[in-house]
Each structure stands twice: as C-alpha cells, then as structure tokens.
Design an enzyme around this catalytic site. Structure first.
Site, PDB file in Angstrom:
ATOM      1  N   LYS A  97      91.210  10.871  60.405  1.00 54.38           N
ATOM      2  CA  LYS A  97      91.235  10.067  61.765  1.00 54.38           C
ATOM      3  C   LYS A  97      89.721   9.910  62.077  1.00 54.38           C
ATOM      4  O   LYS A  97      88.990   9.011  61.541  1.00 54.38           O
ATOM      5  CB  LYS A  97      91.758  11.046  62.767  1.00 54.38           C
ATOM      6  CG  LYS A  97      93.208  11.156  62.640  1.00 54.38           C
ATOM      7  CD  LYS A  97      93.957  11.868  63.685  1.00 54.38           C
ATOM      8  CE  LYS A  97      95.378  12.414  63.119  1.00 54.38           C
ATOM      9  NZ  LYS A  97      96.350  11.253  62.559  1.00 54.38           N
ATOM     10  N   SER A 140      97.690  15.031  70.643  1.00 51.83           N
ATOM     11  CA  SER A 140      97.666  13.615  70.067  1.00 51.83           C
ATOM     12  C   SER A 140      98.413  12.587  71.094  1.00 51.83           C
ATOM     13  O   SER A 140      98.048  11.275  70.879  1.00 51.83           O
ATOM     14  CB  SER A 140      98.261  13.749  69.045  1.00 51.83           C
ATOM     15  OG  SER A 140      99.694  13.925  69.034  1.00 51.83           O
ATOM     16  N   HIS A 156      92.397  15.632  66.040  1.00 47.88           N
ATOM     17  CA  HIS A 156      91.868  14.800  67.053  1.00 47.88           C
ATOM     18  C   HIS A 156      90.572  14.938  67.676  1.00 47.88           C
ATOM     19  O   HIS A 156      90.147  14.371  68.513  1.00 47.88           O
ATOM     20  CB  HIS A 156      93.044  14.432  67.980  1.00 47.88           C
ATOM     21  CG  HIS A 156      94.330  13.820  67.344  1.00 47.88           C
ATOM     22  ND1 HIS A 156      94.553  12.412  67.154  1.00 47.88           N
ATOM     23  CD2 HIS A 156      95.387  14.346  67.117  1.00 47.88           C
ATOM     24  CE1 HIS A 156      95.658  12.338  66.591  1.00 47.88           C
ATOM     25  NE2 HIS A 156      96.441  13.557  66.658  1.00 47.88           N
TER      26      HIS A 156
HETATM   27  C1  LIG Z   1      97.803  17.201  65.452  1.00 49.56           C
HETATM   28  C2  LIG Z   1      97.945  16.683  63.855  1.00 49.56           C
HETATM   29  N1  LIG Z   1      97.620  17.642  62.794  1.00 49.56           N
HETATM   30  C3  LIG Z   1      97.385  17.117  61.751  1.00 49.56           C
HETATM   31  C4  LIG Z   1      98.051  15.808  61.207  1.00 49.56           C
HETATM   32  C5  LIG Z   1      98.037  15.192  59.845  1.00 49.56           C
HETATM   33  O1  LIG Z   1      97.130  14.442  59.498  1.00 49.56           O
HETATM   34  P1  LIG Z   1      97.221  13.540  57.949  1.00 49.56           P
HETATM   35  O2  LIG Z   1      97.928  12.547  58.205  1.00 49.56           O
HETATM   36  O3  LIG Z   1      95.746  13.087  57.768  1.00 49.56           O
HETATM   37  O4  LIG Z   1      97.591  14.517  57.171  1.00 49.56           O
HETATM   38  C6  LIG Z   1      98.053  14.736  62.394  1.00 49.56           C
HETATM   39  C7  LIG Z   1      98.418  13.540  62.203  1.00 49.56           C
HETATM   40  O5  LIG Z   1      98.749  12.480  62.873  1.00 49.56           O
HETATM   41  C8  LIG Z   1      97.974  15.347  63.840  1.00 49.56           C
HETATM   42  O6  LIG Z   1      98.277  14.516  64.821  1.00 49.56           O
END
Ligand SMILES: Cc1ncc(COP(=O)(O)O)c(C=O)c1O
Length: 255
Positions: free
Chosen positions: A82, A23, A51
């Site tokens: 996302k 990320s 991502h």
């Molecule tokens: C690697 C990763 N996994 C999971 C999530 C969680 O996503 P959500 O906010 O939709 O629960 C994020 C959010 O930024 C993330 O960067």
C-alpha cells in the site's frame, strides 16, 4: 475489550490484535488505551499496519510512532503493497516469534520469495520515506483538504482522520451511481458494499496520495459537487452548500 480480557483470564496466553488504521472507515485504533489494557491483563499487542505504514507518524513509521509509542508494541506487521507501493509483507517482533514464523507461516513456507526487482523498489521506497519526510506531511495535508471539502459539501466521511476517506452513502444503488458519475468525471474511486461493510452503510472509498497536487484535490471536489446533479438521490443526503463556498474555505486552508 476489557470485558473480553476479563473473561479470558486463566484460559491461556492473551493477545490483542488490532489494525492501526481501519481499512473501511479510515479511523485510528486507540493504541494507548489498548496498550494499558494489555499491560493490565498481561496480553501481547499485535498490530496490523497495512494502512498506517508510510502514512502515520512524522516519519511514516505508523500507528505506534503517531502515538509516541514506537518500539513498545510486541508485534508489528504490515503489507508492503500500500503506502510503499510494491508487494509483500513484514512482521517485526521478538526473535523467537520471527524464527517460528520463518518455519511455520504459510506465506513464508509455501510461496516464492519476493523477486529482486520488488525488493529494490521497496528499498527505494523506504529510502524516500526516511530521507524525504515531507511526503508524509503532504499526504496529511491532501487528505485533510479532501476530507474537509467533502464534509463541508455535506458528504458523510464518518470518523476518518487519515487518507482513507469513506463517503458513506447508505444505499448500494446510489453508491454505484455516484461511482459511475465520478468515473465519468475523471475521478477514480471504488465502491464498497456488504459484506465488506455493514448493510445500509455502502460507501465510496476515496484514497488520497502524497503525489496529488492541490489542484487535483480541488478537481476531485468539483466532481463530487457536479455528481450531486447527476445522481438524484444525493440531494437528499448531502447539503445544498455550493462548491464556490467550500472552495473559498478550502483555499484558505491550503494557503
Ligand atoms: C488490514 C489489512 N491487512 C493486510 C492486508 C493484506 O495486504 P496484501 O494484499 O498486501 O497481502 C490488507 C489488504 O487489503 C489489509 O487491508
């Protein structure tokens, strides 16, 4: 990873848990190597596709598709917030695991279900992904244009090969100054500092979208060029290459 696996042999079930696309750096996990290590040590592979969903692979199915390994990974999880533009998440894996998650996962047991309107939006997003793969190609082209343009102006985009493009500045204060300058020039970027990234590697995170036009990308590059004159410290960490030179290179890439 191999040393850790070796040290864990005989201590219980093993799992390798990785992000598909990271990320903060926008680089991609080396899944084939991870997979062969997992086979060698009888470990599960669990991949977080937050991502990568809608981004990697010809049809946007994510990191396994990108590496030609669709269907081979034990557990694929991700967010719907996302690439698919709504909210919620998913986990795909063996039936027993899914049964277990339904009865034990906190987010599933103690939270309200997704509202119907969100589900409808997600089904529509999946339909677009399935029937209009050209958006995935467009996304990659936009990201390449942006990343190469920034790189040629001397900005450090690290190891990114995806639409998450870090612009690594180092100093937090300069990073915030650049953020403000870009906002003033009409370009939205977010600053990222410690503890989200290591100290001394503060950065902007530029996220490119499939719906950006080539003009949008060139406008953003133009703003990055102008920002060099607005943030004094930047001249020390970027090259003096002029935007016109970069744009002539970029337009030939775009063509
Ligand atoms: C690697 C990763 N996994 C999971 C999530 C969680 O996503 P959500 O906010 O939709 O629960 C994020 C959010 O930024 C993330 O960067």
């Amino acid at each position: 990873m191999e040393q850790k696996l070796q040290a864990s042999v005989g201590k219980g079930n093993l799992a390798i848990i990785v992000d598909g696309v990271y990320s903060m750096d926008g680089d991609i996990a080396p899944l084939p190597g991870i997979y062969s290590l997992a086979k060698r040590y009888n470990a599960l592979v669990i991949i977080d596709e937050a991502h990568a969903t809608g981004v990697l692979g010809l049809r946007g199915r994510g990191t396994p598709e990108y590496f030609g390994m669709h269907g081979k990974i034990d557990v694929v999880m991700g967010t719907l917030s996302k690439g698919l533009g709504a909210v919620g998440g998913f986990a795909a894996g063996p039936k027993d695991l899914i049964y277990y998650l339904r009865h034990a996962a906190r987010g599933f047991v103690f939270s309200a279900a997704l509202p119907p309107a969100t589900c409808a939006a997600l089904i529509a997003a999946l339909d677009v992904l399935e029937h209009e793969p050209e958006w995935v190609i467009r996304l990659r082209e936009n990201a390449d244009l942006m990343r190469q343009g920034l790189g040629q102006m001397g900005y450090d985009t690290g190891d990114s090969t995806t639409p998450i493009i870090p612009v690594i500045i180092g100093e937090e204060i300069t990073t915030h100054q650049l953020t403000r300058a870009l906002h003033a020039l009409g370009v939205y970027v977010s600053p990222v500092a410690f503890p989200a990234v290591r100290k001394g590697t503060a950065r902007l995170r530029v996220s490119v979208m499939a719906t950006h036009t080539t003009e949008d990308i060139l406008k953003a590059l133009n703003a990055f060029e102008k920002a060099k004159t607005m943030v004094p410290m930047l001249s020390e960490i970027t090259s003096s290459r002029k935007l016109e030179e970069v744009l002539s290179l970029q337009t030939s890439v775009a063509a």
